[in-house]
Write an enzyme that holds these catalytic residues in place. Sequence first.
Site, PDB file in Angstrom:
ATOM      1  N   LYS A  22      48.867 -11.185 -14.378  1.00  0.00           N
ATOM      2  CA  LYS A  22      48.264 -12.340 -13.620  1.00  0.00           C
ATOM      3  C   LYS A  22      48.330 -12.340 -12.238  1.00  0.00           C
ATOM      4  CE  LYS A  22      48.365 -16.209 -15.632  1.00  0.00           C
ATOM      5  NZ  LYS A  22      49.420 -16.778 -16.564  1.00  0.00           N
ATOM      6  N   ARG A  91      53.474 -20.299 -13.132  1.00  0.00           N
ATOM      7  CA  ARG A  91      52.874 -19.875 -14.299  1.00  0.00           C
ATOM      8  C   ARG A  91      53.621 -18.497 -14.522  1.00  0.00           C
ATOM      9  NH1 ARG A  91      46.514 -20.493 -14.116  1.00  0.00           N
ATOM     10  NH2 ARG A  91      46.771 -20.205 -16.190  1.00  0.00           N
ATOM     11  N   GLY A 100      49.663 -18.008 -24.252  1.00  0.00           N
ATOM     12  CA  GLY A 100      50.326 -19.081 -25.135  1.00  0.00           C
ATOM     13  C   GLY A 100      51.772 -18.851 -25.340  1.00  0.00           C
ATOM     14  N   MET A 102      54.488 -18.190 -23.325  1.00  0.00           N
ATOM     15  CA  MET A 102      55.457 -18.549 -22.314  1.00  0.00           C
ATOM     16  C   MET A 102      54.882 -19.618 -21.694  1.00  0.00           C
ATOM     17  SD  MET A 102      56.751 -14.378 -21.380  1.00  0.00           S
ATOM     18  CE  MET A 102      55.264 -13.931 -20.553  1.00  0.00           C
ATOM     19  N   ARG A 336      41.286 -11.376 -15.999  1.00  0.00           N
ATOM     20  CA  ARG A 336      41.997 -10.329 -16.509  1.00  0.00           C
ATOM     21  C   ARG A 336      40.990  -9.683 -17.439  1.00  0.00           C
ATOM     22  NH1 ARG A 336      45.591 -14.434 -20.158  1.00  0.00           N
ATOM     23  NH2 ARG A 336      44.014 -15.230 -21.477  1.00  0.00           N
ATOM     24  N   HIS A 452      54.787   2.144 -53.819  1.00  0.00           N
ATOM     25  CA  HIS A 452      53.806   3.094 -54.471  1.00  0.00           C
ATOM     26  C   HIS A 452      52.462   2.461 -54.547  1.00  0.00           C
ATOM     27  CE1 HIS A 452      51.360   4.139 -58.115  1.00  0.00           C
ATOM     28  NE2 HIS A 452      52.077   5.280 -57.685  1.00  0.00           N
ATOM     29  N   SER A 780      53.002  22.421 -43.686  1.00  0.00           N
ATOM     30  CA  SER A 780      52.234  20.942 -43.704  1.00  0.00           C
ATOM     31  C   SER A 780      53.446  20.078 -43.694  1.00  0.00           C
ATOM     32  CB  SER A 780      51.495  20.985 -44.762  1.00  0.00           C
ATOM     33  OG  SER A 780      50.785  19.325 -44.820  1.00  0.00           O
ATOM     34  N   CYS A 848      50.635  15.783 -43.678  1.00  0.00           N
ATOM     35  CA  CYS A 848      49.989  15.235 -44.689  1.00  0.00           C
ATOM     36  C   CYS A 848      50.667  14.021 -45.109  1.00  0.00           C
ATOM     37  CB  CYS A 848      49.638  16.195 -45.821  1.00  0.00           C
ATOM     38  SG  CYS A 848      51.473  16.870 -46.563  1.00  0.00           S
ATOM     39  N   TYR A 868      46.092  20.045 -37.301  1.00  0.00           N
ATOM     40  CA  TYR A 868      45.223  19.069 -37.916  1.00  0.00           C
ATOM     41  C   TYR A 868      46.352  17.956 -38.411  1.00  0.00           C
ATOM     42  CZ  TYR A 868      46.680  21.060 -42.397  1.00  0.00           C
ATOM     43  OH  TYR A 868      47.308  21.399 -43.609  1.00  0.00           O
TER      44      TYR A 868
END
Length: 894
Positions: A22, A91, A100, A102, A336, A452, A780, A848, A868
């Site tokens: 702000k 503020r 909302g 603080m 903002r 699971h 992997s 993986c 990857y």
Amino acid sequence: MTSYVYDFSQGGMDQKDLLGGKGANLAEMTGLGMPVPPGFTISTDACRAYLAEGQQPDGLAEEVTTHLTALEQARGKRLGDPDDPLLVSVRSGAKFSMPGMMETVLNVGLNDVSVQGLARVAGGDERFAYDSYRRLLQMFGSTVLGIEASIFADALDALKAERGSEDDLDLTADDLRGLVRTYQDLIREHSGRDFPQDPREQLDLAVLAVFDSWNTERAALYRRQEQIPDDLGTAVNICSMVFGNGGEGSGTGVAFTRDPATGRQGVYGDYLVNAQGEDVVAGIRNTVPLADLEQIDKAAYDELLAIMARLESHYRDLCDIEFTVEQGKLWMLQTRVGKRTAEAAFRIAHSLADEGIIDFDEAVDRVTGAQLAQLMFPRFDTDSERHLIGTGMNASPGAAVGKVVFDSPTAVERAARGDDVILVRRTTTPDDLSGMVAAKGILTSRGGKTSHAAVVARGMGRTCVCGADGLDVDIAAGRFTAADGTVIAEGDTISIDGTTGEIFAGAVEVVDSLVVRHFEGDEAAGDDELVRAVTRLMDHADSVRRLGVRANADTPEDATRARRFGAQGIGLCRTEHMFLGDRRELVEHLILAEDAEQQRVALDALLPLQREDFTGILEAMDGLPVTIRLLDPPLHEFLPDYTELAVRLAIEQEHGEDQPRTHRLLAAVKRLHEENPMLGLRGVRLGIVIPGLFTMQARAILEATAARTAAGGDPRPEIMIPLVAAPQELELMKAEIIAVAAEVEQETGTKLSFLVGTMIELPRAVMVADQIAASAEFFSFGTNDLTQMTWGFSRDDVEASFFSTYLDKGIFAVSPFESLDTEGVGQLVAQAVRTGREARPDLHLGVCGEHGGDPASIHFFDEVGLDYVSCSPYRVPVARLEAGRSAGAGSASA
């Protein structure tokens, strides 16, 4: 000496760390010459010092005095002056928006004397003056003195009821004067002190209250949810008051430069005549559309639109604006970069890039994988009627509607008849896989996001809600009871929302995702404006990313879907799922084999089935790598439950039908029982202890490869040995696989091309990665097991025991099974990458585990040099986008 206070003219938008969002943006607008009320910002440094020391830091009071004096001179008013008082707002303003969470206090500087002066300078408008004073008392009492806000709200409501009105505007000056006295009495009663009449005391106490609000329960919870660090602190903005509650010529509003819900251009916002800013967000009065301001005050409206256009151009993004009109004069109170929906994020980023305001690199950085995931999963129509009966963990996103079933065979049977079903269990096990595949959604009363049910559901793209402990699930009776007493029996319809964790009785209407339809090849979906935006940004991300994206897929159907979603191969094909169902008995034969011949017979029966499995997967991924993990789970998972077997044997004996097979099964279950099976006979240990098991699987892979090659295909299998801890384990298995490959080549006359590597999932494997790399052609990283082995807790049990406590106390910001622990587990990955590549420069590296689809983890894997990531088919687009963002596609900040 440390400076703690900065005038609005001293900062800019790039100083959010110091001035908060702000304060930095107020400074930016001041520098742009926009009508910002003069003021100053107390920095986040001051907040951190206050929270650390438990008192106001040395020098802060003097700095505030200096800047307050300058503000008084600029406005020609003095704080608390009895004739013409300067009033200020106090503020909060953290680096990251925490709407909302603080505190704010308006009209600081009013007291029993200066309220009269305010009325005089407002042309004798006592109503306005006392309305401002009662607001100060209400905010100060709740924010600074800790009095329940409802106490003040109840007094206001009682006064309105006494006057026969529901609107604050109907209260007269005398009414508000009386309300001020009531509020002062309430403050005295509930705080044990009088409201301070000294304006500077009001200001100092309000500042400290804002600092303290950083550590309120709601602020801490919000930070945990948004993964905002706890040590940032908040700035405090002291701004001279301008008044929207000064009559019909005044008002306050909120505006957006584009629609934050859809991203479309237009005039969006709300305006409230004769009100202060908090009234708009509090919802205590009905606002009018922002466009109505044109009729109310055209000059202010035209000026506002011009400023909005300038701000969007300057910030190059959707801006969220707060403003006040004071007797026809427009004042800008805040701007903002605005929060937005996932749909709006993609539309806005694409539109701004199309317009040349930003480039496509930055456009990709403006959207996230999490937002893309929201667009991909089906959702419930928010306008549909619904009956909420419980909530659980939002384990796997989406919306699912179906008839409740309580076991997998019933799920399969009903699904085969064309029914949509929801599988409800206390927890799921590998035995439930067929039911999970058949079901539209999975609901469990136990377990967490890495249980699971959750892991498998995400992998399959199934909607899943886990850990709904408010449900009493009675499997035997075929029903569950919700906390409100609602009883749902088998065959009843429910709806589950995997995005929110909500559970509804009955059917809630589901809205299809056009984005998924597009990925699935629906040409009509590609005509949608949002889908075009997603596609173009995804294409750009693909064009710049270094990191490859593969999929975890165990069936040809999953492999085909993954390829449609843009996967560049399979990073994990789990073979244990192939041994369930009808094949379970064959595995029992293998386990019960009493000699090598019986083992050979069992393996020979499994071979053609495995070959068929791999043929379909290699065909679906023709031309792309397919990493196949050989059997990993403990053998006892393929045997019946010990208690069930004991009961079966007792019944057989009672009826004189005692079966030798039951005795043998019972003995095998007892022999294979392990106190900690995750650390027992599994992975490569199976291949060594049970001769022929891994070579059977390798033969099936290689024969499928030969057949596919002979048919003109381009299969690229990668055989992965799991749970390797010592290089000798891999050497043994690799030698056997090479020998089998030679046999298959001789038998088929086909030259085979394949790789042999391992899964790095044990800390010891990391420490000897250079030795393992001598035999492994790829690593992997199995980060699920590596995480639990490193932390020393079970992913299946930990969330139900102490995770919530660890999260509440800040030990975890997020579960290490959801997002990679980069400081611990991540460093192990980095070390194995470094030493593995030193030993074998051409070593292929991937991941993986579940983390392969997590946006934050993907960035880490890219940084340490993996080739990857692999994730569920439905997470492939998310990973592609995040890999593009990580590559610097959007390195410039928004």
